[in-house]
Design a protein around this motif. Structure first.
Motif, PDB file in Angstrom:
ATOM      1  N   UNK A  70       0.821  -1.210   0.000  1.00 25.01           N
ATOM      2  CA  UNK A  70       0.000   0.000   0.000  1.00 25.01           C
ATOM      3  C   UNK A  70       0.858   1.264   0.000  1.00 25.01           C
ATOM      4  N   UNK A  71       0.413   2.271  -0.755  1.00 22.78           N
ATOM      5  CA  UNK A  71       1.143   3.523  -0.878  1.00 22.78           C
ATOM      6  C   UNK A  71       0.381   4.646  -0.176  1.00 22.78           C
ATOM      7  N   UNK A  72       1.056   5.769  -0.055  1.00 16.65           N
ATOM      8  CA  UNK A  72       0.416   6.952   0.518  1.00 16.65           C
ATOM      9  C   UNK A  72       0.824   8.167  -0.297  1.00 16.65           C
ATOM     10  N   UNK A  73      -0.143   9.010  -0.631  1.00 17.88           N
ATOM     11  CA  UNK A  73       0.129  10.250  -1.341  1.00 17.88           C
ATOM     12  C   UNK A  73       0.037  11.424  -0.376  1.00 17.88           C
ATOM     13  N   UNK A  74       1.051  12.281  -0.403  1.00 14.64           N
ATOM     14  CA  UNK A  74       1.040  13.488   0.423  1.00 14.64           C
ATOM     15  C   UNK A  74       1.227  14.675  -0.521  1.00 14.64           C
ATOM     16  N   UNK A  75       0.227  14.865  -1.372  1.00 10.51           N
ATOM     17  CA  UNK A  75       0.339  15.871  -2.437  1.00 10.51           C
ATOM     18  C   UNK A  75       0.188  17.303  -1.938  1.00 10.51           C
ATOM     19  N   UNK A  76      -0.213  17.464  -0.678  1.00  9.45           N
ATOM     20  CA  UNK A  76      -0.395  18.814  -0.145  1.00  9.45           C
ATOM     21  C   UNK A  76       0.770  19.252   0.737  1.00  9.45           C
ATOM     22  N   UNK A  77       1.884  18.505   0.675  1.00  8.08           N
ATOM     23  CA  UNK A  77       3.098  18.895   1.411  1.00  8.08           C
ATOM     24  C   UNK A  77       2.776  19.143   2.891  1.00  8.08           C
ATOM     25  N   UNK A  78       2.233  18.140   3.554  1.00  8.99           N
ATOM     26  CA  UNK A  78       1.732  18.313   4.922  1.00  8.99           C
ATOM     27  C   UNK A  78       2.789  18.801   5.908  1.00  8.99           C
ATOM     28  N   UNK A  79       4.047  18.558   5.612  1.00  6.34           N
ATOM     29  CA  UNK A  79       5.131  19.025   6.499  1.00  6.34           C
ATOM     30  C   UNK A  79       5.978  20.107   5.838  1.00  6.34           C
ATOM     31  N   UNK A  80       5.424  20.744   4.828  1.00  4.91           N
ATOM     32  CA  UNK A  80       6.113  21.831   4.158  1.00  4.91           C
ATOM     33  C   UNK A  80       6.988  21.375   3.008  1.00  4.91           C
ATOM     34  N   UNK A  81       7.592  22.341   2.324  1.00  9.24           N
ATOM     35  CA  UNK A  81       8.454  22.035   1.184  1.00  9.24           C
ATOM     36  C   UNK A  81       9.932  22.007   1.558  1.00  9.24           C
ATOM     37  N   UNK A  82      10.222  22.170   2.838  1.00  8.86           N
ATOM     38  CA  UNK A  82      11.593  22.057   3.328  1.00  8.86           C
ATOM     39  C   UNK A  82      11.599  21.050   4.469  1.00  8.86           C
ATOM     40  N   UNK A  83      12.341  19.955   4.295  1.00  8.79           N
ATOM     41  CA  UNK A  83      12.368  18.886   5.294  1.00  8.79           C
ATOM     42  C   UNK A  83      13.768  18.713   5.859  1.00  8.79           C
ATOM     43  N   UNK A  84      13.837  18.429   7.150  1.00 15.11           N
ATOM     44  CA  UNK A  84      15.093  18.033   7.785  1.00 15.11           C
ATOM     45  C   UNK A  84      15.126  16.522   7.856  1.00 15.11           C
ATOM     46  N   UNK A  85      16.257  15.977   8.293  1.00 21.19           N
ATOM     47  CA  UNK A  85      16.352  14.523   8.435  1.00 21.19           C
ATOM     48  C   UNK A  85      15.326  14.008   9.436  1.00 21.19           C
ATOM     49  N   UNK A  86      15.131  14.745  10.512  1.00 16.86           N
ATOM     50  CA  UNK A  86      14.174  14.301  11.519  1.00 16.86           C
ATOM     51  C   UNK A  86      12.733  14.509  11.069  1.00 16.86           C
ATOM     52  N   UNK A  87      12.462  15.580  10.331  1.00 12.56           N
ATOM     53  CA  UNK A  87      11.081  15.790   9.889  1.00 12.56           C
ATOM     54  C   UNK A  87      10.672  14.765   8.847  1.00 12.56           C
TER      55      UNK A  87
END
Length: 353
Positions: free
Chosen positions: A143-160
């Motif tokens: 099963x896959x998951x789509x997160x097309x709304x960038x739920x955690x923003x467009x800048x991610x850290x290793x922990x995020x």
């Protein structure tokens, strides 16, 4: 997981930087000193790290068995049928998803034309756990998951990145299954997402989630689409760095430079997750903080004679595209992995097979 002086990071490593290793609160202090599991690529400003000093500048060892001491450290490997759970973070085209899905499905395909992706996986299958059980032949999409709304923003850290995985496995609707022993969680970020150290140090990496963040210890890998940010580094040789004059890119086999560049990084990370999911199984070097894994040892090698800035002998299609392996219906360029039985990098397109 990282080509001319290049890298294809995938879980893990860039030429001069080891892979970031993340840990829970006790391990957070250690995290400050860890780099992701990376691959070899043309990084413009390379620095020397501990593993480079031990294994040499490029960490590519086709035929150099006397210098590589890959060891098993008694940790678990993926002996049960492997299920890849993909998280599509950001904006993805249907055609892009089809290319990546077919590559993953091709790992277990039995009727692909040789040299086949499934033949590449046979080297990974040679690795065992402490009971002598081999890594599973079966790798399938779950099963896959789509997160097309960038739920955690467009800048991610290793922990995020781990927080994105948490959102996928705890979603109110259709949560992603939780399978610590046979599930492999693959987070793919679209070309407009900025990830910590992406392009400068890594093209992808793998590790495992912290229970303090996700609630479970789950082996995962992240790979980014470099098409807009650094194709000359992370999509090499289908794009080339501006600082190397006169170098011409090769034609990608599926017509998408960013995604075709991701394929080898994905293969790199999946191979290393299967053989070293908790960073305590198969790796070279004395320190698990800087593990050199089975794909790192062959970064930049895609065919016979590969090493340094030379990819090795590749295949050219009638359409001018360059590749080295066949999938179910598509062609791919995938780096080789270390074969601990013969002590050198091997792939299904080797000329001596």
């Amino acid at each position: 997981m990282t080509t001319m002086t290049m890298m294809i990071c995938c879980v893990q490593r860039c030429p001069a930087t080891p892979a970031p290793v993340l840990l829970s609160l006790t391990v957070l202090s250690l995290f400050l000193f860890i780099s992701p599991v990376i691959g070899w690529r043309p990084w413009p400003h390379q620095k020397i790290n501990a593993s480079d000093l031990e294994f040499g500048g490029s960490k590519k060892y086709e035929g150099s068995s006397e210098f590589v001491h890959l060891k098993y450290h008694m940790g678990p490997v993926f002996t049960a049928n492997i299920t890849v759970h993909t998280i599509w973070y950001g904006t993805w085209q249907k055609a892009q998803k089809r290319i990546i899905r077919e590559f993953i499905n091709s790992i277990s395909a039995v009727h692909s034309k040789p040299p086949a992706v499934s033949g590449w996986w046979k080297t990974v299958q040679l690795y065992t756990d402490q009971t002598g059980a081999n890594i599973s032949r079966s790798v399938r999409l779950g099963p896959e998951k789509n997160d097309r709304f960038y739920s955690h923003g467009k800048t991610l850290t290793r922990l995020s990145i781990q927080s994105v995985i948490k959102s996928a496995v705890t979603a109110r609707t259709r949560p992603m299954p939780i399978s610590p022993k046979s599930g492999l969680y693959l987070l793919l970020t679209s070309d407009d997402v900025y990830v910590q150290d992406f392009c400068g140090q890594v093209c992808g990496f793998h590790y495992f989630t912290f229970p303090s963040i996700v609630g479970f210890t789950l082996p995962y890998a992240w790979v980014g689409n470099s098409a807009k940010q650094c194709p000359g580094t992370c999509a090499y040789p289908f794009a080339v760095p501006d600082y190397i004059p006169g170098l011409k890119p090769l034609k990608s086999p599926n017509g998408d430079i960013g995604v075709d560049g991701m394929i080898s990084v994905i293969g790199h990370e999946i191979a290393e997750l299967a053989t070293n999911p908790l960073v305590n199984a198969w790796y070279a070097g004395p320190d698990p903080v800087f593990p050199v894994e089975i794909a790192d040892l062959c970064e930049g090698i895609y065919g016979t004679g590969g090493g340094g800035s030379y990819t090795g002998q590749l295949l050219n299609g009638h359409d001018g595209a360059t590749y080295n392996m066949n999938g179910i219906r598509r062609r791919f360029l995938v780096q080789w992995v270390w074969n601990h039985v013969v002590n050198y990098c091997t792939g299904p397109n080797a000329l001596d097979q």
